[in-house]
Scaffold this motif. Sequence first.
Motif, PDB file in Angstrom:
ATOM      1  N   ASP A 241      21.028  72.451  30.644  1.00 24.85           N
ATOM      2  CA  ASP A 241      20.360  71.916  29.456  1.00 24.85           C
ATOM      3  C   ASP A 241      19.038  71.219  29.767  1.00 24.85           C
ATOM      4  O   ASP A 241      18.077  71.317  28.993  1.00 24.85           O
ATOM      5  CB  ASP A 241      21.284  70.936  28.727  1.00 24.85           C
ATOM      6  N   SER A 242      18.964  70.533  30.885  1.00 17.44           N
ATOM      7  CA  SER A 242      17.783  69.717  31.181  1.00 17.44           C
ATOM      8  C   SER A 242      16.520  70.543  31.431  1.00 17.44           C
ATOM      9  O   SER A 242      15.418  69.998  31.398  1.00 17.44           O
ATOM     10  CB  SER A 242      18.053  68.806  32.374  1.00 17.44           C
ATOM     11  N   VAL A 243      16.668  71.846  31.683  1.00 19.24           N
ATOM     12  CA  VAL A 243      15.488  72.672  31.983  1.00 19.24           C
ATOM     13  C   VAL A 243      15.217  73.723  30.908  1.00 19.24           C
ATOM     14  O   VAL A 243      14.215  74.447  31.002  1.00 19.24           O
ATOM     15  CB  VAL A 243      15.599  73.352  33.363  1.00 19.24           C
ATOM     16  N   LYS A 244      16.077  73.816  29.919  1.00 21.42           N
ATOM     17  CA  LYS A 244      15.882  74.824  28.868  1.00 21.42           C
ATOM     18  C   LYS A 244      14.536  74.632  28.178  1.00 21.42           C
ATOM     19  O   LYS A 244      14.147  73.523  27.832  1.00 21.42           O
ATOM     20  CB  LYS A 244      17.011  74.729  27.843  1.00 21.42           C
ATOM     21  N   GLY A 245      13.837  75.733  28.003  1.00 20.30           N
ATOM     22  CA  GLY A 245      12.516  75.690  27.382  1.00 20.30           C
ATOM     23  C   GLY A 245      11.391  75.391  28.348  1.00 20.30           C
ATOM     24  O   GLY A 245      10.218  75.481  27.975  1.00 20.30           O
ATOM     25  N   ARG A 246      11.721  75.007  29.577  1.00 20.48           N
ATOM     26  CA  ARG A 246      10.683  74.688  30.575  1.00 20.48           C
ATOM     27  C   ARG A 246      10.729  75.628  31.775  1.00 20.48           C
ATOM     28  O   ARG A 246       9.682  75.935  32.344  1.00 20.48           O
ATOM     29  CB  ARG A 246      10.845  73.241  31.056  1.00 20.48           C
ATOM     30  N   PHE A 247      11.913  76.039  32.171  1.00 21.41           N
ATOM     31  CA  PHE A 247      12.078  76.914  33.334  1.00 21.41           C
ATOM     32  C   PHE A 247      12.426  78.324  32.878  1.00 21.41           C
ATOM     33  O   PHE A 247      13.128  78.513  31.877  1.00 21.41           O
ATOM     34  CB  PHE A 247      13.205  76.413  34.227  1.00 21.41           C
ATOM     35  N   THR A 248      11.969  79.300  33.655  1.00 23.30           N
ATOM     36  CA  THR A 248      12.308  80.695  33.385  1.00 23.30           C
ATOM     37  C   THR A 248      12.699  81.380  34.689  1.00 23.30           C
ATOM     38  O   THR A 248      11.920  81.386  35.643  1.00 23.30           O
ATOM     39  CB  THR A 248      11.128  81.446  32.762  1.00 23.30           C
ATOM     40  N   ILE A 249      13.891  81.934  34.709  1.00 24.45           N
ATOM     41  CA  ILE A 249      14.328  82.716  35.859  1.00 24.45           C
ATOM     42  C   ILE A 249      14.081  84.187  35.550  1.00 24.45           C
ATOM     43  O   ILE A 249      14.270  84.634  34.411  1.00 24.45           O
ATOM     44  CB  ILE A 249      15.817  82.454  36.180  1.00 24.45           C
ATOM     45  N   SER A 250      13.640  84.930  36.556  1.00 29.39           N
ATOM     46  CA  SER A 250      13.399  86.356  36.371  1.00 29.39           C
ATOM     47  C   SER A 250      13.699  87.073  37.672  1.00 29.39           C
ATOM     48  O   SER A 250      13.841  86.442  38.723  1.00 29.39           O
ATOM     49  CB  SER A 250      11.954  86.619  35.930  1.00 29.39           C
ATOM     50  N   ARG A 251      13.777  88.378  37.596  1.00 34.73           N
ATOM     51  CA  ARG A 251      14.060  89.161  38.789  1.00 34.73           C
ATOM     52  C   ARG A 251      13.254  90.447  38.773  1.00 34.73           C
ATOM     53  O   ARG A 251      12.898  90.971  37.720  1.00 34.73           O
ATOM     54  CB  ARG A 251      15.556  89.468  38.884  1.00 34.73           C
ATOM     55  N   ASP A 252      12.995  90.947  39.973  1.00 37.29           N
ATOM     56  CA  ASP A 252      12.325  92.229  40.165  1.00 37.29           C
ATOM     57  C   ASP A 252      13.224  93.044  41.084  1.00 37.29           C
ATOM     58  O   ASP A 252      13.217  92.845  42.308  1.00 37.29           O
ATOM     59  CB  ASP A 252      10.944  92.000  40.777  1.00 37.29           C
ATOM     60  N   ASN A 253      13.992  93.926  40.496  1.00 38.17           N
ATOM     61  CA  ASN A 253      14.954  94.687  41.294  1.00 38.17           C
ATOM     62  C   ASN A 253      14.274  95.667  42.252  1.00 38.17           C
ATOM     63  O   ASN A 253      14.843  96.025  43.278  1.00 38.17           O
ATOM     64  CB  ASN A 253      15.915  95.441  40.378  1.00 38.17           C
ATOM     65  N   ALA A 254      13.073  96.099  41.938  1.00 35.88           N
ATOM     66  CA  ALA A 254      12.356  97.018  42.828  1.00 35.88           C
ATOM     67  C   ALA A 254      11.931  96.317  44.122  1.00 35.88           C
ATOM     68  O   ALA A 254      11.802  96.961  45.166  1.00 35.88           O
ATOM     69  CB  ALA A 254      11.136  97.578  42.123  1.00 35.88           C
ATOM     70  N   ARG A 255      11.729  95.005  44.034  1.00 34.11           N
ATOM     71  CA  ARG A 255      11.282  94.238  45.197  1.00 34.11           C
ATOM     72  C   ARG A 255      12.371  93.323  45.756  1.00 34.11           C
ATOM     73  O   ARG A 255      12.122  92.599  46.727  1.00 34.11           O
ATOM     74  CB  ARG A 255      10.065  93.392  44.828  1.00 34.11           C
ATOM     75  N   ASN A 256      13.561  93.356  45.164  1.00 38.49           N
ATOM     76  CA  ASN A 256      14.652  92.475  45.593  1.00 38.49           C
ATOM     77  C   ASN A 256      14.221  91.008  45.567  1.00 38.49           C
ATOM     78  O   ASN A 256      14.477  90.255  46.509  1.00 38.49           O
ATOM     79  CB  ASN A 256      15.150  92.846  47.008  1.00 38.49           C
TER      80      ASN A 256
ATOM     81  N   LEU B 277      11.665  81.605  39.950  1.00 39.30           N
ATOM     82  CA  LEU B 277      11.901  80.508  39.021  1.00 39.30           C
ATOM     83  C   LEU B 277      10.537  79.922  38.658  1.00 39.30           C
ATOM     84  O   LEU B 277       9.892  79.290  39.499  1.00 39.30           O
ATOM     85  CB  LEU B 277      12.800  79.435  39.626  1.00 39.30           C
ATOM     86  N   GLN B 278      10.120  80.192  37.442  1.00 40.65           N
ATOM     87  CA  GLN B 278       8.889  79.607  36.924  1.00 40.65           C
ATOM     88  C   GLN B 278       9.233  78.275  36.282  1.00 40.65           C
ATOM     89  O   GLN B 278      10.075  78.217  35.372  1.00 40.65           O
ATOM     90  CB  GLN B 278       8.247  80.542  35.902  1.00 40.65           C
ATOM     91  N   MET B 279       8.586  77.218  36.744  1.00 39.72           N
ATOM     92  CA  MET B 279       8.893  75.871  36.279  1.00 39.72           C
ATOM     93  C   MET B 279       7.639  75.286  35.635  1.00 39.72           C
ATOM     94  O   MET B 279       6.624  75.101  36.313  1.00 39.72           O
ATOM     95  CB  MET B 279       9.358  74.994  37.442  1.00 39.72           C
ATOM     96  N   ASN B 280       7.716  75.016  34.353  1.00 39.34           N
ATOM     97  CA  ASN B 280       6.604  74.455  33.601  1.00 39.34           C
ATOM     98  C   ASN B 280       6.954  73.068  33.090  1.00 39.34           C
ATOM     99  O   ASN B 280       8.131  72.694  33.003  1.00 39.34           O
ATOM    100  CB  ASN B 280       6.250  75.360  32.420  1.00 39.34           C
ATOM    101  N   ASN B 281       5.930  72.316  32.730  1.00 44.88           N
ATOM    102  CA  ASN B 281       6.121  70.956  32.199  1.00 44.88           C
ATOM    103  C   ASN B 281       7.087  70.165  33.087  1.00 44.88           C
ATOM    104  O   ASN B 281       8.050  69.568  32.605  1.00 44.88           O
ATOM    105  CB  ASN B 281       6.641  71.028  30.766  1.00 44.88           C
ATOM    106  N   LEU B 282       6.798  70.180  34.355  1.00 47.38           N
ATOM    107  CA  LEU B 282       7.692  69.524  35.308  1.00 47.38           C
ATOM    108  C   LEU B 282       7.733  68.025  35.098  1.00 47.38           C
ATOM    109  O   LEU B 282       6.728  67.389  34.729  1.00 47.38           O
ATOM    110  CB  LEU B 282       7.268  69.858  36.736  1.00 47.38           C
ATOM    111  N   LYS B 283       8.906  67.473  35.352  1.00 46.79           N
ATOM    112  CA  LYS B 283       9.155  66.049  35.180  1.00 46.79           C
ATOM    113  C   LYS B 283       9.590  65.429  36.505  1.00 46.79           C
ATOM    114  O   LYS B 283      10.124  66.153  37.371  1.00 46.79           O
ATOM    115  CB  LYS B 283      10.259  65.837  34.141  1.00 46.79           C
ATOM    116  N   PRO B 284       9.406  64.143  36.677  1.00 46.94           N
ATOM    117  CA  PRO B 284       9.842  63.516  37.942  1.00 46.94           C
ATOM    118  C   PRO B 284      11.312  63.775  38.253  1.00 46.94           C
ATOM    119  O   PRO B 284      11.673  63.917  39.437  1.00 46.94           O
ATOM    120  CB  PRO B 284       9.577  62.024  37.687  1.00 46.94           C
ATOM    121  N   GLU B 285      12.140  63.885  37.237  1.00 44.28           N
ATOM    122  CA  GLU B 285      13.564  64.132  37.481  1.00 44.28           C
ATOM    123  C   GLU B 285      13.859  65.557  37.944  1.00 44.28           C
ATOM    124  O   GLU B 285      14.993  65.883  38.279  1.00 44.28           O
ATOM    125  CB  GLU B 285      14.397  63.811  36.234  1.00 44.28           C
ATOM    126  N   ASP B 286      12.846  66.421  37.963  1.00 48.79           N
ATOM    127  CA  ASP B 286      13.014  67.759  38.533  1.00 48.79           C
ATOM    128  C   ASP B 286      12.852  67.754  40.049  1.00 48.79           C
ATOM    129  O   ASP B 286      13.068  68.780  40.703  1.00 48.79           O
ATOM    130  CB  ASP B 286      11.999  68.738  37.935  1.00 48.79           C
TER     131      ASP B 286
END
Length: 115
Positions: free
Chosen positions: A61-76, A80-89
């Motif tokens: 819950d604490s990262v919803k809307g700020r972090f995005t996980i993605s994958r590239d199966n061709a490159r294995n 983790l894209q992390m936006n609007n980072l906070k000190p608690e991250d």
Amino acid sequence: QVRLVQSGGGLVQPGGSLRLSCAASGINFKIHTMDWNRQAPGKQRELVARIDSRGSTNYTDSVKGRFTISRDNARNMVYLQMNNLKPEDTGVYYCSVVRAGRAFWGQGTQVTVSS
């Protein structure tokens, strides 16, 4: 053998962004669920984000809307894209995968959010 090699991370000011990468080898990457976890100072390691083989994602819950996980199966690769980072991250971030009932971990990457 299974190997997870991480890159990215570092020091960023609050509100900034970082992208973590994890290169996997030794597994049939496309069939595996991949996780990003983190361990904050003095706290237990926690699951931050998960992406399954179909690309479905889940976030703590604490990262919803700020972090995005993605994958590239061709490159294995898993990211983790992390936006609007906070000190608690702040913490050490690990990618992980479970294969044949055993968990494998990346080497860990320090993320520090501080002004």
